[in-house]
Design an enzyme around this catalytic site. Structure first.
Site, PDB file in Angstrom:
ATOM      1  N   GLU A 291       1.145   8.446   0.139  1.00  0.00           N
ATOM      2  CA  GLU A 291       1.921   7.388   0.776  1.00  0.00           C
ATOM      3  C   GLU A 291       3.012   8.026   1.636  1.00  0.00           C
ATOM      4  O   GLU A 291       3.870   8.760   1.132  1.00  0.00           O
ATOM      5  CB  GLU A 291       2.548   6.472  -0.281  1.00  0.00           C
ATOM      6  CG  GLU A 291       3.138   5.202   0.276  1.00  0.00           C
ATOM      7  CD  GLU A 291       2.094   4.227   0.842  1.00  0.00           C
ATOM      8  OE1 GLU A 291       2.504   3.310   1.577  1.00  0.00           O
ATOM      9  OE2 GLU A 291       0.890   4.370   0.553  1.00  0.00           O
TER      10      GLU A 291
ATOM     11  N   GLU B 293       5.345   5.207  11.383  1.00  0.00           N
ATOM     12  CA  GLU B 293       4.814   6.476  10.896  1.00  0.00           C
ATOM     13  C   GLU B 293       3.541   6.861  11.647  1.00  0.00           C
ATOM     14  O   GLU B 293       3.323   8.039  11.939  1.00  0.00           O
ATOM     15  CB  GLU B 293       4.568   6.373   9.393  1.00  0.00           C
ATOM     16  CG  GLU B 293       5.852   6.221   8.601  1.00  0.00           C
ATOM     17  CD  GLU B 293       5.788   5.239   7.436  1.00  0.00           C
ATOM     18  OE1 GLU B 293       6.854   4.791   6.984  1.00  0.00           O
ATOM     19  OE2 GLU B 293       4.659   4.907   6.992  1.00  0.00           O
TER      20      GLU B 293
ATOM     21  N   ASP C 289       4.769  -0.301  -0.177  1.00  0.00           N
ATOM     22  CA  ASP C 289       4.264   0.253  -1.434  1.00  0.00           C
ATOM     23  C   ASP C 289       3.376  -0.757  -2.159  1.00  0.00           C
ATOM     24  O   ASP C 289       2.331  -0.396  -2.715  1.00  0.00           O
ATOM     25  CB  ASP C 289       5.439   0.665  -2.319  1.00  0.00           C
ATOM     26  CG  ASP C 289       6.353   1.674  -1.628  1.00  0.00           C
ATOM     27  OD1 ASP C 289       5.833   2.677  -1.125  1.00  0.00           O
ATOM     28  OD2 ASP C 289       7.566   1.434  -1.589  1.00  0.00           O
TER      29      ASP C 289
END
Length: 493
Positions: free
Chosen positions: A290, A320, A474
């Site tokens: 992650e 990201e 998450d």
């Protein structure tokens, strides 16, 4: 009666105008609007149609995980109004400016404004321990401040622990307050326990919230900490050592981004040690990595070159993904930012590039990476190398559903509290050749293929008034993994 008639007339006029100005309106949406409806009052909205369709699409995989080991970043999150805290610190609004590392309250203010005006999430390391502690005390005493489980690993562990069939091991710096807040189903090795907690400050802002000349286009948060335990990934070796006894079916690794603030010499050494540790695991069990917010292109490039090829799956958001391409001079690296909802074709191009350059899209490649779970506010994409994963339609839909539910703080979707913001039409690539695709509300996962990589796109029903944005990524990755099934012919099974 006249209200229903007037409503129907207005709807017909709106559709007629939209079709006149956009004659290529997706056929599925026209079909949906053309269905016979007994009364306007009971007509399902697109949001209702999609949420209902998800209930059929989201099914458990034939083979499920039993034991999942998660590490290595864990902390206590102090969640507070970002603008409110900065005002309490007697900081005045001004111009935004990004900082790779924060050294002062002024750096904090500038970085917060920089990301708030973009509506983007970010995470930074605060170097001055004493100043950070003073800010942390002010945050804890601020009216309405709340304490939560924090750190990607702990948050993923918490989400996985909601499934009673899963046994979850969490390794990371777990202090007394965090231990108290963790789900009782989570196993914490004694070596992970420490006397004090690591605190991260989460400065949240709402869509439309304004500070000086800065206005937030959407709700999000800015995270910062002075966290040396997580920053040096001190729990990594202990995490790997604990796997022999725990015998997991899946390993989830996070926290690499925390090392960025420790300086090049430290992260270069620790990254080599992390690669060695992961290499000990990769042949025995699949590993999901992650990612999180980073600013150092050299560090991101090192992760891309050294870590990505030895993990099986990664999870990341739009910032990201773009930064990853910029660091590796990949597709669309010239973009400074997405400038709104990321273009699906561009996202597809970068995902394919990652799997081609650092994954196993080539059957002759020695890389392990075969799956990427991408998430942004309006939609999610799961890209997988053919033959390695199953149940990905359910997995991407499950991730989209949990984003809606968790952001609104509900147990199930309330269609009146969410809005569809995903594009109704998009392309499989930004360049040629490309396929024109559309969203079908009754089957809300769009699938396309590029070579031996399959892409699955699910729209997100975006919460109109989100209660909490921290940990959504998450939860999305955890939910996607729960509904994913790895193909049994892979060498480590």
């Amino acid at each position: 009666m006249w209200r229903k008639a007037a409503g129907a007339a207005l709807l017909a006029l709106a559709v007629g105008y939209f079709y006149h100005t956009n004659p290529e309106l997706p056929e599925q949406v026209i079909q949906y609007l053309s269905l016979p409806h007994p009364s306007t009052q009971s007509d399902p909205t697109l949001e209702q149609v999609i949420s209902t369709a998800w209930e059929t699409l989201i099914t458990a995989p034939a083979s499920q995980w039993g034991r999942v080991a998660v590490g290595v970043n864990a902390c206590v999150d102090v969640v507070v109004s970002g603008i409110g805290l900065l005002q309490a610190l007697a900081v005045d609004p001004g111009l935004g400016r990004d900082h790779e590392v924060l050294h002062s309250k002024e750096d904090l203010k500038e970085a917060f404004i920089h990301y708030m005006e973009r509506g983007s999430a970010a995470e930074r390391f605060f170097t001055d321990k004493e100043v950070f502690q003073r800010i942390a005390r002010a945050a804890a005493e601020y009216p309405g401040a709340q304490l939560y489980v924090g750190g990607n690993a702990a948050l993923i562990g918490q989400k996985l622990a909601t499934y009673p069939q899963l046994m979850v091991l969490l390794c990371g710096p777990v202090g007394p307050k965090l231990h108290e807040m963790l789900d009782e189903q989570i196993v914490v090795p004694p070596e992970s326990l420490q006397e004090t907690d690591e605190y991260h400050l989460i400065l949240e802002y709402k869509a439309g919230e304004q500070w000086g000349a800065t206005r937030a286009p959407q709700a999000n948060r800015f995270i910062f900490s002075h966290d040396v335990s997580n920053g040096e990934m001190r729990a990594l070796e202990m995490f790997v050592a604990s796997l022999d006894e725990f015998q997991p079916d899946l390993v989830v690794l996070s926290g690499l981004h925390m090392m960025e603030g420790q300086g090049r010499q430290m992260w270069e050494q620790r990254l080599k040690e992390a690669v060695a540790a992961i290499s000990d695991v990769r042949n025995a069990v699949p590993v999901h990595l992650e990612l999180a917010s980073m600013t150092d292109k050299d560090y991101m490039n090192s992760i891309m070159q050294e870590v990505m090829p030895i993990v099986t799956s990664i999870g990341l958001n739009e910032q990201e993904l773009l930064f990853l391409s910029q660091a590796g001079t990949g597709p669309h690296a010239e973009l400074a930012s997405w400038g709104g909802i990321p273009d699906v074709g561009r996202v597809s191009d970068i995902l394919l590039w990652v799997l081609e350059q650092h994954g196993r899209s080539d059957p002759e490649s020695e890389a392990d990476l075969t799956r990427i779970h991408f998430h942004t506010l309006a939609y999610h994409v799961l890209a997988t190398v053919d033959g390695h994963w199953a149940n990905q339609v359910a997995a991407v839909a499950a991730g989209a559903r949990v984003a809606s539910i968790q952001a609104c703080g509900l147990q199930s979707i309330d269609a009146s509290k969410v809005v569809l913001r995903a594009p109704l039409e998009f392309h499989s690539s930004h360049g040629e050749p490309r396929e024109k695709l559309s969203l079908n509300p009754t089957e809300p996962v769009t699938v396309w293929h590029r070579g031996n990589v399959t892409f699955h796109l699910a729209p997100v029903l975006v919460c109109k008034q989100p209660l909490r944005t921290v940990g959504l990524g998450d939860a999305i990755s955890a939910e996607g993994l729960v509904y994913s099934e790895i193909r049994p012919q892979l060498p480590f099974l």
